[in-house]
Design a protein around this motif. Structure first.
Motif, PDB file in Angstrom:
ATOM      1  N   ASN A  70       0.841  -1.198   0.000  1.00  0.00           N
ATOM      2  CA  ASN A  70       0.000   0.000   0.000  1.00  0.00           C
ATOM      3  C   ASN A  70       0.874   1.245   0.000  1.00  0.00           C
ATOM      4  O   ASN A  70       1.603   1.492   0.958  1.00  0.00           O
ATOM      5  N   GLY A  71       0.808   2.011  -1.077  1.00  0.00           N
ATOM      6  CA  GLY A  71       1.524   3.278  -1.163  1.00  0.00           C
ATOM      7  C   GLY A  71       3.006   3.129  -1.456  1.00  0.00           C
ATOM      8  O   GLY A  71       3.551   2.029  -1.459  1.00  0.00           O
ATOM      9  N   PRO A  72       3.677   4.246  -1.711  1.00  0.00           N
ATOM     10  CA  PRO A  72       5.090   4.230  -2.099  1.00  0.00           C
ATOM     11  C   PRO A  72       6.003   3.551  -1.074  1.00  0.00           C
ATOM     12  O   PRO A  72       6.864   2.756  -1.438  1.00  0.00           O
ATOM     13  N   ASP A  73       5.814   3.827   0.198  1.00  0.00           N
ATOM     14  CA  ASP A  73       6.667   3.194   1.210  1.00  0.00           C
ATOM     15  C   ASP A  73       6.349   1.714   1.378  1.00  0.00           C
ATOM     16  O   ASP A  73       7.168   0.968   1.904  1.00  0.00           O
ATOM     17  N   GLY A  74       5.169   1.296   0.941  1.00  0.00           N
ATOM     18  CA  GLY A  74       4.791  -0.116   1.001  1.00  0.00           C
ATOM     19  C   GLY A  74       5.177  -0.878  -0.251  1.00  0.00           C
ATOM     20  O   GLY A  74       4.820  -2.036  -0.407  1.00  0.00           O
ATOM     21  N   CYS A  75       5.887  -0.212  -1.172  1.00  0.00           N
ATOM     22  CA  CYS A  75       6.375  -0.824  -2.415  1.00  0.00           C
ATOM     23  C   CYS A  75       5.239  -1.121  -3.405  1.00  0.00           C
ATOM     24  O   CYS A  75       5.337  -2.031  -4.200  1.00  0.00           O
ATOM     25  N   GLU A  76       4.187  -0.324  -3.340  1.00  0.00           N
ATOM     26  CA  GLU A  76       3.096  -0.479  -4.304  1.00  0.00           C
ATOM     27  C   GLU A  76       3.581  -0.027  -5.672  1.00  0.00           C
ATOM     28  O   GLU A  76       4.066   1.082  -5.830  1.00  0.00           O
ATOM     29  N   SER A  77       3.450  -0.910  -6.670  1.00  0.00           N
ATOM     30  CA  SER A  77       3.931  -0.565  -8.004  1.00  0.00           C
ATOM     31  C   SER A  77       2.795  -0.311  -8.998  1.00  0.00           C
ATOM     32  O   SER A  77       3.006   0.330 -10.021  1.00  0.00           O
ATOM     33  N   VAL A  78       1.615  -0.831  -8.709  1.00  0.00           N
ATOM     34  CA  VAL A  78       0.451  -0.615  -9.576  1.00  0.00           C
ATOM     35  C   VAL A  78      -0.695  -0.128  -8.690  1.00  0.00           C
ATOM     36  O   VAL A  78      -1.025  -0.791  -7.708  1.00  0.00           O
ATOM     37  N   PRO A  79      -1.308   1.012  -9.004  1.00  0.00           N
ATOM     38  CA  PRO A  79      -2.391   1.534  -8.168  1.00  0.00           C
ATOM     39  C   PRO A  79      -3.708   0.781  -8.406  1.00  0.00           C
ATOM     40  O   PRO A  79      -4.705   1.343  -8.861  1.00  0.00           O
ATOM     41  N   HIS A  80      -3.680  -0.505  -8.165  1.00  0.00           N
ATOM     42  CA  HIS A  80      -4.842  -1.394  -8.297  1.00  0.00           C
ATOM     43  C   HIS A  80      -4.583  -2.497  -7.272  1.00  0.00           C
ATOM     44  O   HIS A  80      -3.711  -3.342  -7.477  1.00  0.00           O
ATOM     45  N   LEU A  81      -5.284  -2.436  -6.147  1.00  0.00           N
ATOM     46  CA  LEU A  81      -5.070  -3.396  -5.072  1.00  0.00           C
ATOM     47  C   LEU A  81      -4.942  -4.813  -5.612  1.00  0.00           C
ATOM     48  O   LEU A  81      -5.690  -5.212  -6.501  1.00  0.00           O
ATOM     49  N   HIS A  82      -3.988  -5.557  -5.084  1.00  0.00           N
ATOM     50  CA  HIS A  82      -3.812  -6.964  -5.442  1.00  0.00           C
ATOM     51  C   HIS A  82      -3.100  -7.671  -4.295  1.00  0.00           C
ATOM     52  O   HIS A  82      -2.423  -7.047  -3.488  1.00  0.00           O
ATOM     53  N   VAL A  83      -3.279  -8.968  -4.255  1.00  0.00           N
ATOM     54  CA  VAL A  83      -2.696  -9.799  -3.209  1.00  0.00           C
ATOM     55  C   VAL A  83      -1.576 -10.626  -3.828  1.00  0.00           C
ATOM     56  O   VAL A  83      -1.767 -11.274  -4.852  1.00  0.00           O
ATOM     57  N   HIS A  84      -0.410 -10.597  -3.180  1.00  0.00           N
ATOM     58  CA  HIS A  84       0.710 -11.450  -3.588  1.00  0.00           C
ATOM     59  C   HIS A  84       0.633 -12.739  -2.781  1.00  0.00           C
ATOM     60  O   HIS A  84       0.488 -12.700  -1.560  1.00  0.00           O
ATOM     61  N   LEU A  85       0.762 -13.869  -3.448  1.00  0.00           N
ATOM     62  CA  LEU A  85       0.898 -15.161  -2.787  1.00  0.00           C
ATOM     63  C   LEU A  85       2.288 -15.678  -3.143  1.00  0.00           C
ATOM     64  O   LEU A  85       2.593 -15.897  -4.323  1.00  0.00           O
ATOM     65  N   LEU A  86       3.142 -15.782  -2.130  1.00  0.00           N
ATOM     66  CA  LEU A  86       4.529 -16.207  -2.327  1.00  0.00           C
ATOM     67  C   LEU A  86       4.754 -17.530  -1.591  1.00  0.00           C
ATOM     68  O   LEU A  86       4.322 -17.676  -0.435  1.00  0.00           O
ATOM     69  N   ALA A  87       5.479 -18.442  -2.242  1.00  0.00           N
ATOM     70  CA  ALA A  87       5.680 -19.751  -1.610  1.00  0.00           C
ATOM     71  C   ALA A  87       6.817 -20.508  -2.273  1.00  0.00           C
ATOM     72  O   ALA A  87       7.403 -20.059  -3.250  1.00  0.00           O
ATOM     73  N   GLN A  88       7.074 -21.659  -1.694  1.00  0.00           N
ATOM     74  CA  GLN A  88       8.044 -22.649  -2.166  1.00  0.00           C
ATOM     75  C   GLN A  88       9.481 -22.230  -1.900  1.00  0.00           C
ATOM     76  O   GLN A  88      10.407 -22.679  -2.572  1.00  0.00           O
ATOM     77  N   ARG A  89       9.667 -21.368  -0.921  1.00  0.00           N
ATOM     78  CA  ARG A  89      10.982 -21.071  -0.361  1.00  0.00           C
ATOM     79  C   ARG A  89      10.775 -20.598   1.072  1.00  0.00           C
ATOM     80  O   ARG A  89       9.676 -20.187   1.447  1.00  0.00           O
ATOM     81  N   GLN A  90      11.827 -20.635   1.867  1.00  0.00           N
ATOM     82  CA  GLN A  90      11.745 -20.143   3.240  1.00  0.00           C
ATOM     83  C   GLN A  90      11.631 -18.632   3.211  1.00  0.00           C
ATOM     84  O   GLN A  90      12.482 -17.951   2.633  1.00  0.00           O
ATOM     85  N   MET A  91      10.604 -18.088   3.831  1.00  0.00           N
ATOM     86  CA  MET A  91      10.426 -16.647   3.931  1.00  0.00           C
ATOM     87  C   MET A  91      11.249 -16.140   5.124  1.00  0.00           C
ATOM     88  O   MET A  91      11.441 -16.845   6.100  1.00  0.00           O
ATOM     89  N   GLN A  92      11.706 -14.932   5.022  1.00  0.00           N
ATOM     90  CA  GLN A  92      12.494 -14.316   6.090  1.00  0.00           C
ATOM     91  C   GLN A  92      11.615 -13.398   6.935  1.00  0.00           C
ATOM     92  O   GLN A  92      10.619 -12.881   6.452  1.00  0.00           O
ATOM     93  N   TRP A  93      12.015 -13.188   8.172  1.00  0.00           N
ATOM     94  CA  TRP A  93      11.314 -12.253   9.045  1.00  0.00           C
ATOM     95  C   TRP A  93      12.329 -11.420   9.769  1.00  0.00           C
ATOM     96  O   TRP A  93      13.324 -11.949  10.247  1.00  0.00           O
TER      97      TRP A  93
END
Length: 112
Positions: free
Chosen positions: A86-109
């Motif tokens: 959401n927004g520039p600081d949230g790394c929004e690249s297209v101004p059309h809400l969408h959900v990313h589903l990421l998988a099949q690797r270890q996610m970092q925190w």
């Protein structure tokens, strides 16, 4: 002017489509950040989550239920990540809400 996602939904721009129903389309990200990186895009555009209205609840809920269905389809029992930018600081690249589903690797925190 239509967004990139509106052009994909209208089939003006090609995409690798994984799923489609009357409310959303699921495509593979062209710059994947994980071995599996899907974008779940509502057909009725909402610019960003911060601009969603109270009446957008069913549409937003549908996007998460489709994320669940994609997780089942790809047998992601070991886990996955769901992200909405959401927004520039949230790394929004297209101004059309969408959900990313990421998988099949270890996610970092923490992310980002």
């Amino acid at each position: 002017m239509p967004t990139l996602f509106e052009k994909i939904i209208a089939r003006e721009i090609p995409a690798k489509i994984e799923w489609e129903d009357e409310f959303c389309i699921v495509i593979h990200d062209i710059q994947p950040q994980a071995p599996l990186h899907l974008l779940i895009i509502p057909k009725e555009p909402i610019p960003r989550l911060a601009e969603a209205g109270d009446n957008d609840g069913p549409q937003l809920g549908h996007l998460l239920l489709i994320a669940r269905e994609m997780a089942k389809k790809f047998d992601l029992a070991n886990g996955f990540r769901v992200v909405i930018n959401n927004g520039p600081d949230g790394c929004e690249s297209v101004p059309h809400l969408h959900v990313h589903l990421l998988a099949q690797r270890q996610m970092q925190w923490p992310p980002g």
